[in-house]
Design a protein around this motif. Sequence first.
Motif, short mmCIF file in Angstrom:
data_model
loop_
_atom_site.label_atom_id
_atom_site.label_comp_id
_atom_site.label_asym_id
_atom_site.label_seq_id
_atom_site.Cartn_x
_atom_site.Cartn_y
_atom_site.Cartn_z
N UNK A 99 0.83 -1.20 0.00
CA UNK A 99 0.00 0.00 0.00
C UNK A 99 0.87 1.25 0.00
N UNK A 100 1.93 1.23 0.81
CA UNK A 100 2.85 2.37 0.86
C UNK A 100 3.48 2.62 -0.50
N UNK A 101 3.86 1.56 -1.20
CA UNK A 101 4.48 1.71 -2.51
C UNK A 101 3.51 2.35 -3.48
N UNK A 108 4.23 -1.99 -6.88
CA UNK A 108 4.72 -3.16 -6.14
C UNK A 108 4.27 -4.46 -6.79
N UNK A 109 5.06 -5.49 -6.60
CA UNK A 109 4.69 -6.84 -7.04
C UNK A 109 5.46 -7.83 -6.18
N UNK A 110 5.03 -9.08 -6.22
CA UNK A 110 5.76 -10.10 -5.47
C UNK A 110 5.49 -11.47 -6.06
N UNK A 111 6.46 -12.35 -5.88
CA UNK A 111 6.29 -13.76 -6.21
C UNK A 111 6.31 -14.53 -4.90
N UNK A 144 9.77 -3.46 -6.62
CA UNK A 144 9.21 -2.13 -6.83
C UNK A 144 9.65 -1.67 -8.21
N UNK A 145 8.69 -1.35 -9.06
CA UNK A 145 8.99 -0.94 -10.43
C UNK A 145 9.86 -1.98 -11.13
N UNK A 146 9.64 -3.24 -10.80
CA UNK A 146 10.37 -4.33 -11.44
C UNK A 146 11.73 -4.61 -10.85
#
Length: 248
Positions: A99-101, A108-111, A144-146
């Motif tokens: 949320x902060x990002x 934001x993204x995550x695996x 963040x941003x890839x």
Amino acid sequence: MEKAKRDQRATARSIADDIRAQIRGGTLPPGAVLPTSRELASRYGVSHKTVSAGIDVLKVEGLVVGERGGRRRVRASRPITWNLTSSAQGTAVMDDWATTIKEAGREPAQTISVTAEGASEEVAAWLHIDPGEEVVRREHLRTVDGRPFQLATMWFPVAVVRDTPLAEERDVARSANVLAQAGHPQQRVRDEIDVRMPTPEEAERLNLPPGTPVAEHVRIGYGETAPIRVVQTIAPGDRHRLVYELGV
């Protein structure tokens, strides 16, 4: 011969001192490409080897990063503010970190990977269980941003998360709420923070330039009688600003 080596080291340090001053003074701003070794050797009247030794000092300090093709650049970083006070709960849609990002206008993204494994000595000590006892391990590689920004790993005793979303390989918001719904409410947390150099695996997975320290944040969540989860987050020092907000 020994005097020549000492002179070379001293000259390399003086080159590092001069370029460092330019970086800190703004003459070489974040992201700026450094002059080539040929240009620096001509400017300082030294060999390419001496120039490289001076640049290596700045790489170790984390001020300069090397790129493909031999180009060197002043490290440019856009750190995020990571609020450790609220990160234990998260938001209704996604965790507080993500949320902060988004609020900062970034992506934001995550695996996520989930496995069952025997607890290591370290994990067993955190969870107050026997080494080798089966635990559920959830690993989140956050970007963040890839760009890799955090490596967060959670461990839970199997009995605590059996038949819950936390045992499944998918995103889970508010893991503390999931534990509470499963009959294991979190009563308190303990934070442990170390600042250190990364392991080779951490440096590779987070794509860390040489000389970049990391903050290792370990949060242990306690139930009524024993720990019910532990979260270990590895956060590169050049990409984070850690914040606590505490009542007084």
